[in-house]
Design a protein around this motif. Structure first.
Motif, PDB file in Angstrom:
ATOM      1  N   ILE A   8       0.675  -1.168  -0.045  1.00 44.59           N
ATOM      2  CA  ILE A   8      -0.046  -0.158  -0.049  1.00 44.59           C
ATOM      3  C   ILE A   8       0.787   1.123   0.024  1.00 44.59           C
ATOM      4  O   ILE A   8       0.516   2.079  -0.871  1.00 44.59           O
ATOM      5  N   GLY A   9       1.811   1.370   0.897  1.00 48.25           N
ATOM      6  CA  GLY A   9       2.621   2.529   1.240  1.00 48.25           C
ATOM      7  C   GLY A   9       3.580   2.608  -0.095  1.00 48.25           C
ATOM      8  O   GLY A   9       3.687   3.881  -0.588  1.00 48.25           O
ATOM      9  N   VAL A  10       4.162   1.640  -0.902  1.00 54.52           N
ATOM     10  CA  VAL A  10       5.258   2.029  -1.985  1.00 54.52           C
ATOM     11  C   VAL A  10       4.300   2.358  -3.164  1.00 54.52           C
ATOM     12  O   VAL A  10       4.601   3.344  -3.742  1.00 54.52           O
ATOM     13  N   LEU A  11       3.018   1.513  -3.399  1.00 53.30           N
ATOM     14  CA  LEU A  11       2.293   2.057  -4.687  1.00 53.30           C
ATOM     15  C   LEU A  11       1.843   3.293  -4.602  1.00 53.30           C
ATOM     16  O   LEU A  11       1.804   4.163  -5.431  1.00 53.30           O
ATOM     17  N   THR A  12       1.480   3.759  -3.425  1.00 48.85           N
ATOM     18  CA  THR A  12       0.942   5.048  -3.126  1.00 48.85           C
ATOM     19  C   THR A  12       1.762   6.478  -3.136  1.00 48.85           C
ATOM     20  O   THR A  12       1.854   7.191  -3.588  1.00 48.85           O
ATOM     21  N   ALA A  13       3.118   6.135  -2.597  1.00 51.64           N
ATOM     22  CA  ALA A  13       4.380   6.825  -2.694  1.00 51.64           C
ATOM     23  C   ALA A  13       4.698   6.911  -4.129  1.00 51.64           C
ATOM     24  O   ALA A  13       4.866   8.177  -4.477  1.00 51.64           O
ATOM     25  N   LEU A  14       4.751   6.038  -4.963  1.00 52.33           N
ATOM     26  CA  LEU A  14       5.132   6.193  -6.106  1.00 52.33           C
ATOM     27  C   LEU A  14       4.001   6.917  -7.013  1.00 52.33           C
ATOM     28  O   LEU A  14       4.508   7.683  -7.810  1.00 52.33           O
ATOM     29  N   ALA A  15       2.716   6.662  -6.635  1.00 52.77           N
ATOM     30  CA  ALA A  15       1.780   7.493  -7.243  1.00 52.77           C
ATOM     31  C   ALA A  15       2.064   9.143  -7.030  1.00 52.77           C
ATOM     32  O   ALA A  15       2.022   9.949  -7.771  1.00 52.77           O
ATOM     33  N   ALA A  16       2.316   9.224  -5.650  1.00 53.23           N
ATOM     34  CA  ALA A  16       2.559  10.614  -5.138  1.00 53.23           C
ATOM     35  C   ALA A  16       3.578  11.777  -5.695  1.00 53.23           C
ATOM     36  O   ALA A  16       3.651  12.721  -5.865  1.00 53.23           O
ATOM     37  N   PHE A  17       4.536  10.648  -6.104  1.00 51.23           N
ATOM     38  CA  PHE A  17       5.980  11.429  -6.582  1.00 51.23           C
ATOM     39  C   PHE A  17       5.884  11.184  -8.022  1.00 51.23           C
ATOM     40  O   PHE A  17       6.994  11.356  -8.801  1.00 51.23           O
ATOM     41  N   GLY A  18       4.862  10.740  -8.977  1.00 55.21           N
ATOM     42  CA  GLY A  18       4.894  10.638 -10.185  1.00 55.21           C
ATOM     43  C   GLY A  18       5.752   9.851 -10.900  1.00 55.21           C
ATOM     44  O   GLY A  18       6.144   9.701 -11.903  1.00 55.21           O
ATOM     45  N   GLN A  19       5.842   8.381 -10.278  1.00 53.40           N
ATOM     46  CA  GLN A  19       6.661   7.449 -10.674  1.00 53.40           C
ATOM     47  C   GLN A  19       5.848   6.081 -10.898  1.00 53.40           C
ATOM     48  O   GLN A  19       6.427   5.041 -10.913  1.00 53.40           O
ATOM     49  N   GLY A  20       4.766   6.295 -11.555  1.00 54.94           N
ATOM     50  CA  GLY A  20       3.829   5.318 -11.530  1.00 54.94           C
ATOM     51  C   GLY A  20       2.967   4.622 -10.311  1.00 54.94           C
ATOM     52  O   GLY A  20       2.547   5.821  -9.239  1.00 54.94           O
ATOM     53  N   GLY A  21       2.755   3.476  -9.752  1.00 55.01           N
ATOM     54  CA  GLY A  21       2.059   3.306  -8.685  1.00 55.01           C
ATOM     55  C   GLY A  21       0.712   3.786  -8.904  1.00 55.01           C
ATOM     56  O   GLY A  21       0.243   4.071  -9.714  1.00 55.01           O
ATOM     57  N   GLN A  22      -0.020   3.804  -7.803  1.00 55.98           N
ATOM     58  CA  GLN A  22      -1.534   4.066  -7.699  1.00 55.98           C
ATOM     59  C   GLN A  22      -1.948   4.291  -6.239  1.00 55.98           C
ATOM     60  O   GLN A  22      -1.238   3.720  -5.404  1.00 55.98           O
ATOM     61  N   GLN A  23      -2.808   5.044  -5.922  1.00 57.68           N
ATOM     62  CA  GLN A  23      -3.306   5.267  -4.675  1.00 57.68           C
ATOM     63  C   GLN A  23      -4.083   4.112  -4.462  1.00 57.68           C
ATOM     64  O   GLN A  23      -5.220   3.961  -5.245  1.00 57.68           O
ATOM     65  N   VAL A  70       3.601  15.728  -1.954  1.00 55.82           N
ATOM     66  CA  VAL A  70       4.712  15.660  -0.827  1.00 55.82           C
ATOM     67  C   VAL A  70       4.223  15.091   0.299  1.00 55.82           C
ATOM     68  O   VAL A  70       4.547  14.221   0.997  1.00 55.82           O
ATOM     69  N   VAL A  71       3.204  15.630   0.874  1.00 51.84           N
ATOM     70  CA  VAL A  71       2.565  15.274   2.346  1.00 51.84           C
ATOM     71  C   VAL A  71       2.063  13.752   1.984  1.00 51.84           C
ATOM     72  O   VAL A  71       2.200  12.858   2.970  1.00 51.84           O
ATOM     73  N   LEU A  72       1.332  13.459   1.065  1.00 52.84           N
ATOM     74  CA  LEU A  72       0.965  12.324   0.783  1.00 52.84           C
ATOM     75  C   LEU A  72       1.768  11.321   0.596  1.00 52.84           C
ATOM     76  O   LEU A  72       1.817  10.037   1.318  1.00 52.84           O
ATOM     77  N   GLY A  73       3.176  11.608   0.113  1.00 52.84           N
ATOM     78  CA  GLY A  73       4.312  10.658  -0.261  1.00 52.84           C
ATOM     79  C   GLY A  73       4.626  10.482   1.060  1.00 52.84           C
ATOM     80  O   GLY A  73       5.213   9.160   1.434  1.00 52.84           O
ATOM     81  N   ILE A  74       4.885  11.258   2.047  1.00 45.37           N
ATOM     82  CA  ILE A  74       5.387  11.109   3.565  1.00 45.37           C
ATOM     83  C   ILE A  74       4.473  10.175   4.094  1.00 45.37           C
ATOM     84  O   ILE A  74       4.748   9.309   4.963  1.00 45.37           O
TER      85      ILE A  74
END
Length: 260
Positions: free
Chosen positions: A23-38, A230-234
């Motif tokens: 959950i964390g990795v996929l959401t962080a990737l989405a937050a930083f524009g590196q793919g993934g998904q919330q 950024v906050v979402l990524g954190i």
């Protein structure tokens, strides 16, 4: 508890940790524009289903989640902590039981996808029927209050120092202790924030005569819209921290009083 049962419970904690890491990795990737998904717990399982050997991964995850269900039910019914027969003790045991039911549902979903059905329509329609009834908003308020209590408890765990004491009693070396304490504090804080937002959004819906139960994905969208990527990524990285915390707990069962 026998060694086999202990290992099954440890497998369950590891499975829960893996879900939170995903959950964390996929959401962080989405937050930083590196793919993934919330995504939430079910989305993490759907991601596994899309991978090579997805069916095997889902079966392993389903079995692991059943281990976590077993541990929660054991805590509730077996009462290994010796909780008192008072309101506080019964509340804790009820919370363990509800947690077991929720993760049982997630295990079922994992097996359901593994054996050819990725549709969650049945459970969604059942929940939709329940929430669309005359008491839907009342149910939403009750669930929102439960989420709020969970959020407060996670924040309490993060800053009360209780889990730090458990770590120090486990006989780990100093470097591992530091990693576990930091991951646990960061992870419980992030999880508390997510549950807090889920509670806020669910209560808001219920009090406005709506009946929408908000999910982790809804909380992530709210964070991104209100506070930015950024906050979402954190926060997402904090959930990875919680996953790491659970994985380390699975490795060192002496941390968990119920498994000593």
């Amino acid at each position: 508890m026998s060694s086999k049962k202990k290992n099954f419970a440890r497998f369950g904690m590891a499975a829960k940790g893996a879900v939170y890491c995903l959950i964390g990795v996929l959401t962080a990737l989405a937050a930083f524009g590196q793919g993934g998904q919330q995504t939430g717990s079910k989305g993490a399982l759907q991601y596994l289903a899309q991978q090579s050997y997805g069916q095997i991964l889902l079966i392993i995850m389903g079995l692991g989640l059943l281990g976590y269900v077993f541990w929660r039910f054991y805590q509730s019914i077996g009462n290994p902590k010796g909780l008192h027969d008072d309101a506080k003790g019964y509340a804790k045991r009820a919370a363990y039981f509800i947690s077991g039911l929720l993760y049982g549902g997630l295990a079922y979903y994992s097996f359901k996808m593994a054996f050819g059905s990725s549709s969650g329509g049945g459970s969604k329609s059942m929940m939709g029927s329940l929430m669309s009834g005359s008491n839907g908003n009342t149910i939403a308020i009750i669930i929102g209050i439960g989420m709020a209590i969970k959020a407060i408890y996670d924040i309490y765990r993060a800053y009360s120092g209780k889990f730090r004491e458990e770590v120090e009693e486990a006989g780990m070396d100093r470097k591992e202790q530091k990693l576990l304490v930091n991951a646990g504090k960061f992870g419980h804080t992030a999880r508390g924030l997510v549950f807090g937002l889920m509670a806020y959004l669910t209560l808001k819906s219920g009090l406005s005569k709506g009946s929408n139960i908000q999910t982790q994905t809804d909380a992530f969208s709210y964070i991104q819209n209100e506070f930015g990527s950024v906050v979402l990524g954190i926060v997402a990285l904090g959930l990875v921290g919680y996953g790491v915390y659970m994985l380390i707990k699975a490795k060192y069962p002496s941390i968990v009083a119920d498994l000593r």
